[in-house]
Design an enzyme around this catalytic site. Sequence first.
Site, PDB file in Angstrom:
ATOM      1  N   ASP A 107       0.824  -1.220   0.000  1.00  0.00           N
ATOM      2  CA  ASP A 107       0.000   0.000   0.000  1.00  0.00           C
ATOM      3  C   ASP A 107       0.857   1.267   0.000  1.00  0.00           C
ATOM      4  O   ASP A 107       0.429   2.326   0.430  1.00  0.00           O
ATOM      5  CB  ASP A 107      -0.978   0.000   1.182  1.00  0.00           C
ATOM      6  CG  ASP A 107      -0.262   0.073   2.517  1.00  0.00           C
ATOM      7  OD1 ASP A 107       0.988  -0.018   2.522  1.00  0.00           O
ATOM      8  OD2 ASP A 107      -0.930   0.221   3.548  1.00  0.00           O
ATOM      9  N   HIS A 135      24.706   2.767 -17.477  1.00  0.00           N
ATOM     10  CA  HIS A 135      23.632   3.097 -16.532  1.00  0.00           C
ATOM     11  C   HIS A 135      23.818   2.352 -15.213  1.00  0.00           C
ATOM     12  O   HIS A 135      22.881   1.766 -14.679  1.00  0.00           O
ATOM     13  CB  HIS A 135      22.257   2.806 -17.141  1.00  0.00           C
ATOM     14  CG  HIS A 135      21.895   3.761 -18.234  1.00  0.00           C
ATOM     15  ND1 HIS A 135      20.933   3.510 -19.173  1.00  0.00           N
ATOM     16  CD2 HIS A 135      22.385   4.990 -18.534  1.00  0.00           C
ATOM     17  CE1 HIS A 135      20.843   4.539 -20.003  1.00  0.00           C
ATOM     18  NE2 HIS A 135      21.727   5.449 -19.636  1.00  0.00           N
ATOM     19  N   ASP A 195      27.718  10.644 -12.071  1.00  0.00           N
ATOM     20  CA  ASP A 195      26.730  11.322 -12.914  1.00  0.00           C
ATOM     21  C   ASP A 195      25.518  11.553 -12.018  1.00  0.00           C
ATOM     22  O   ASP A 195      24.766  10.621 -11.725  1.00  0.00           O
ATOM     23  CB  ASP A 195      26.387  10.431 -14.116  1.00  0.00           C
ATOM     24  CG  ASP A 195      25.440  11.106 -15.106  1.00  0.00           C
ATOM     25  OD1 ASP A 195      24.812  12.120 -14.748  1.00  0.00           O
ATOM     26  OD2 ASP A 195      25.339  10.597 -16.244  1.00  0.00           O
ATOM     27  N   ASP A 214      22.119  18.059 -14.814  1.00  0.00           N
ATOM     28  CA  ASP A 214      22.688  16.752 -15.179  1.00  0.00           C
ATOM     29  C   ASP A 214      24.195  16.949 -15.349  1.00  0.00           C
ATOM     30  O   ASP A 214      24.625  17.546 -16.337  1.00  0.00           O
ATOM     31  CB  ASP A 214      22.016  16.302 -16.492  1.00  0.00           C
ATOM     32  CG  ASP A 214      22.420  14.912 -16.925  1.00  0.00           C
ATOM     33  OD1 ASP A 214      23.172  14.244 -16.197  1.00  0.00           O
ATOM     34  OD2 ASP A 214      21.978  14.501 -18.017  1.00  0.00           O
ATOM     35  N   HIS A 230      27.571   6.313 -26.870  1.00  0.00           N
ATOM     36  CA  HIS A 230      26.343   7.100 -26.709  1.00  0.00           C
ATOM     37  C   HIS A 230      26.514   8.446 -27.405  1.00  0.00           C
ATOM     38  O   HIS A 230      27.604   8.800 -27.844  1.00  0.00           O
ATOM     39  CB  HIS A 230      26.001   7.280 -25.222  1.00  0.00           C
ATOM     40  CG  HIS A 230      27.050   7.950 -24.389  1.00  0.00           C
ATOM     41  ND1 HIS A 230      27.256   9.306 -24.413  1.00  0.00           N
ATOM     42  CD2 HIS A 230      27.961   7.442 -23.509  1.00  0.00           C
ATOM     43  CE1 HIS A 230      28.239   9.611 -23.574  1.00  0.00           C
ATOM     44  NE2 HIS A 230      28.689   8.500 -23.016  1.00  0.00           N
ATOM     45  N   HIS A 275      21.902  15.848 -24.957  1.00  0.00           N
ATOM     46  CA  HIS A 275      20.448  15.803 -25.104  1.00  0.00           C
ATOM     47  C   HIS A 275      19.888  17.100 -24.546  1.00  0.00           C
ATOM     48  O   HIS A 275      20.525  17.781 -23.738  1.00  0.00           O
ATOM     49  CB  HIS A 275      19.869  14.601 -24.351  1.00  0.00           C
ATOM     50  CG  HIS A 275      20.327  14.497 -22.920  1.00  0.00           C
ATOM     51  ND1 HIS A 275      19.742  15.196 -21.890  1.00  0.00           N
ATOM     52  CD2 HIS A 275      21.350  13.794 -22.357  1.00  0.00           C
ATOM     53  CE1 HIS A 275      20.362  14.911 -20.744  1.00  0.00           C
ATOM     54  NE2 HIS A 275      21.357  14.065 -21.005  1.00  0.00           N
ATOM     55  N   HIS A 278      16.006  14.059 -19.692  1.00  0.00           N
ATOM     56  CA  HIS A 278      16.101  13.843 -21.141  1.00  0.00           C
ATOM     57  C   HIS A 278      14.864  14.528 -21.695  1.00  0.00           C
ATOM     58  O   HIS A 278      13.797  13.939 -21.796  1.00  0.00           O
ATOM     59  CB  HIS A 278      16.116  12.351 -21.489  1.00  0.00           C
ATOM     60  CG  HIS A 278      17.393  11.690 -21.060  1.00  0.00           C
ATOM     61  ND1 HIS A 278      17.594  10.342 -21.079  1.00  0.00           N
ATOM     62  CD2 HIS A 278      18.551  12.206 -20.585  1.00  0.00           C
ATOM     63  CE1 HIS A 278      18.803  10.061 -20.640  1.00  0.00           C
ATOM     64  NE2 HIS A 278      19.409  11.173 -20.334  1.00  0.00           N
ATOM     65  N   GLU A 299      28.278  15.767 -23.145  1.00  0.00           N
ATOM     66  CA  GLU A 299      28.754  14.717 -22.260  1.00  0.00           C
ATOM     67  C   GLU A 299      29.483  13.575 -22.970  1.00  0.00           C
ATOM     68  O   GLU A 299      29.059  12.424 -22.927  1.00  0.00           O
ATOM     69  CB  GLU A 299      27.588  14.149 -21.461  1.00  0.00           C
ATOM     70  CG  GLU A 299      26.366  13.752 -22.295  1.00  0.00           C
ATOM     71  CD  GLU A 299      25.276  13.131 -21.435  1.00  0.00           C
ATOM     72  OE1 GLU A 299      25.579  12.167 -20.715  1.00  0.00           O
ATOM     73  OE2 GLU A 299      24.131  13.619 -21.476  1.00  0.00           O
ATOM     74  N   TYR A 337      35.053   4.684 -22.702  1.00  0.00           N
ATOM     75  CA  TYR A 337      34.843   3.543 -21.795  1.00  0.00           C
ATOM     76  C   TYR A 337      35.675   2.371 -22.309  1.00  0.00           C
ATOM     77  O   TYR A 337      35.385   1.819 -23.373  1.00  0.00           O
ATOM     78  CB  TYR A 337      33.353   3.195 -21.744  1.00  0.00           C
ATOM     79  CG  TYR A 337      32.501   4.431 -21.533  1.00  0.00           C
ATOM     80  CD1 TYR A 337      32.268   4.929 -20.254  1.00  0.00           C
ATOM     81  CD2 TYR A 337      31.981   5.134 -22.631  1.00  0.00           C
ATOM     82  CE1 TYR A 337      31.522   6.096 -20.072  1.00  0.00           C
ATOM     83  CE2 TYR A 337      31.243   6.295 -22.451  1.00  0.00           C
ATOM     84  CZ  TYR A 337      31.014   6.765 -21.175  1.00  0.00           C
ATOM     85  OH  TYR A 337      30.284   7.923 -21.004  1.00  0.00           O
ATOM     86  N   ARG A 383      33.665  10.151 -18.236  1.00  0.00           N
ATOM     87  CA  ARG A 383      32.673  11.012 -18.893  1.00  0.00           C
ATOM     88  C   ARG A 383      32.727  12.370 -18.207  1.00  0.00           C
ATOM     89  O   ARG A 383      32.950  12.437 -16.988  1.00  0.00           O
ATOM     90  CB  ARG A 383      31.258  10.410 -18.804  1.00  0.00           C
ATOM     91  CG  ARG A 383      30.195  11.301 -19.459  1.00  0.00           C
ATOM     92  CD  ARG A 383      28.837  10.610 -19.732  1.00  0.00           C
ATOM     93  NE  ARG A 383      28.132  10.193 -18.547  1.00  0.00           N
ATOM     94  CZ  ARG A 383      28.033   8.942 -18.111  1.00  0.00           C
ATOM     95  NH1 ARG A 383      28.635   7.962 -18.790  1.00  0.00           N
ATOM     96  NH2 ARG A 383      27.366   8.645 -17.024  1.00  0.00           N
ATOM     97  N   GLU A 410      30.378  15.936 -18.158  1.00  0.00           N
ATOM     98  CA  GLU A 410      29.076  16.431 -18.634  1.00  0.00           C
ATOM     99  C   GLU A 410      28.728  17.771 -18.007  1.00  0.00           C
ATOM    100  O   GLU A 410      28.791  17.936 -16.782  1.00  0.00           O
ATOM    101  CB  GLU A 410      27.984  15.409 -18.273  1.00  0.00           C
ATOM    102  CG  GLU A 410      26.575  15.873 -18.614  1.00  0.00           C
ATOM    103  CD  GLU A 410      25.520  14.793 -18.386  1.00  0.00           C
ATOM    104  OE1 GLU A 410      25.738  13.913 -17.524  1.00  0.00           O
ATOM    105  OE2 GLU A 410      24.491  14.837 -19.063  1.00  0.00           O
TER     106      GLU A 410
HETATM  107  N1  GLY Z   1      22.232  11.140 -16.432  1.00  0.00           N
HETATM  108  C1  GLY Z   1      21.746  10.690 -17.647  1.00  0.00           C
HETATM  109  C2  GLY Z   1      22.462  11.303 -18.757  1.00  0.00           C
HETATM  110  O1  GLY Z   1      23.553  11.789 -18.593  1.00  0.00           O
HETATM  111  O2  GLY Z   1      21.962  11.410 -19.836  1.00  0.00           O
HETATM  112 MN    MN Z   2      24.193  12.594 -16.805  1.00  0.00          MN
HETATM  113 MN    MN Z   3      22.937  13.652 -19.642  1.00  0.00          MN
END
Ligand code: GLY
Ligand code: MN
Ligand code: MN
Length: 408
Positions: A33, A219, A236, A247, A319, A323, A330, A353, A357, A374, A376
């Site tokens: 619940d 991820h 991240d 982000d 990737h 974005h 996103h 970003e 890797y 990475r 970003e």
């Molecule tokens: N944190 C998700 C991305 O960097 O797109």
């Molecule tokens: Mn990110």
């Molecule tokens: Mn991002």
Amino acid sequence: MIHQKRRSSLLNQLGDGALVIISTNPIQKRSGDTDYPFRPNSDFYYLTGFNEPDSVAVFSHDCYTIFLRPNDKKKEIWEGRRLGIEEAPAKLNADKSYSIADLELELLKLIDNGGNIFFDSKSCPIDNKIVDVLWRNEVYSVASYIHEMRLIKDEHEIELMQKAANISVNAHELAMQNTKSGLFEYEVQSIFDGYFTKNNSKHAYSPIIAGGQNACILHYIENNKPLNEGDLLLIDAGCEFEYYASDITRTFPISGTFSSPQKEVYQIVLDAQMAAINSIRPGVKVNEPHVIASNIIRDGLIDLGILETDGELSEFYMHRTGHSIGIDVHDVGTYKKDDYEKTFVSGMVITVEPGIYINNDDKINPIYRNIGVRIEDDVLVTNDGNKVLTESLVKEIKDIELIMNNQI
Ligand code: GLY
Ligand code: MN
Ligand code: MN
């Protein structure tokens, strides 16, 4: 006022007599619940500024009607305050308000004005009721109109996004200052949990706190492994402040000092990121930062002997470079497949970003194995170029080392 302006601007694009119907998100069950914390639907929130569940907005140029939960003494004691039907018109700038229980009855009357009806169903219980009411009518999609509007942020949104960015920058700085080997990834995450909460914000997405090889899982959200001296830590994490996201990713050495191979890989990503950011200004194709970053990363990896001249870059950079970001991390717009030919417009906010890797692969020189990097930042397109909303967070090698060793 800002929401009224957005509703008018949307209606102006939809033609005379248009009627827009939009509902918020349903409450999602977590287990037994207990429910997940409620989060309004982004399009609904953008047009109404209202953040209660079980609500529907119906508006035309002539009339704005809001359906919402009525006040209920008992329920409010258990579940929290409600705006209520009486207060709603003044608070939300609406002409009329009704209980959500009267939705079907009143909606039948509202759609009787003969104009085009705009509605997108999310297939949730309230939307299914709306679909049942509309079954005789031709209905048009409104989502793409709203998303084009959301792509360009107004001053109010930019202010909130700058605040979200500032909170996240400070949390990342704290994490750099307090990371040491022996801690677990979740202990570093707790720095973000605490700082975001302390500043009236939440995580905009599940944070990635990835030590060593975990950084190569794009991820990775388990965040439950110990941090080892000698490894890098990729974080991240970004907060959502008043429903606007930030982000940020930074990668830094757990020991406080980069090794030479880590430096080499890191510097390629940093060069790629800076060049990609520098390319952003109105009129430039939205895909340009990705092209620039990919080329720099390809050349850098070839120089290090990690990538063959005719090798697949996607083995190490799999990737895209950014974005759109806004009410959703996103966000709607630019990064979608068919939109790559679009050009930047002042008011867009995007992430930049790039990353590298390198997995634990026998083909790779052992000194580079298990390095994941990475970097970003969140970038606002301005009239004459861009402004990095997250620019105050260090990212040069020497600055990271200084801050980690508490020298700045
Ligand atoms: N944190 C998700 C991305 O960097 O797109
Ligand atoms: Mn990110
Ligand atoms: Mn991002």
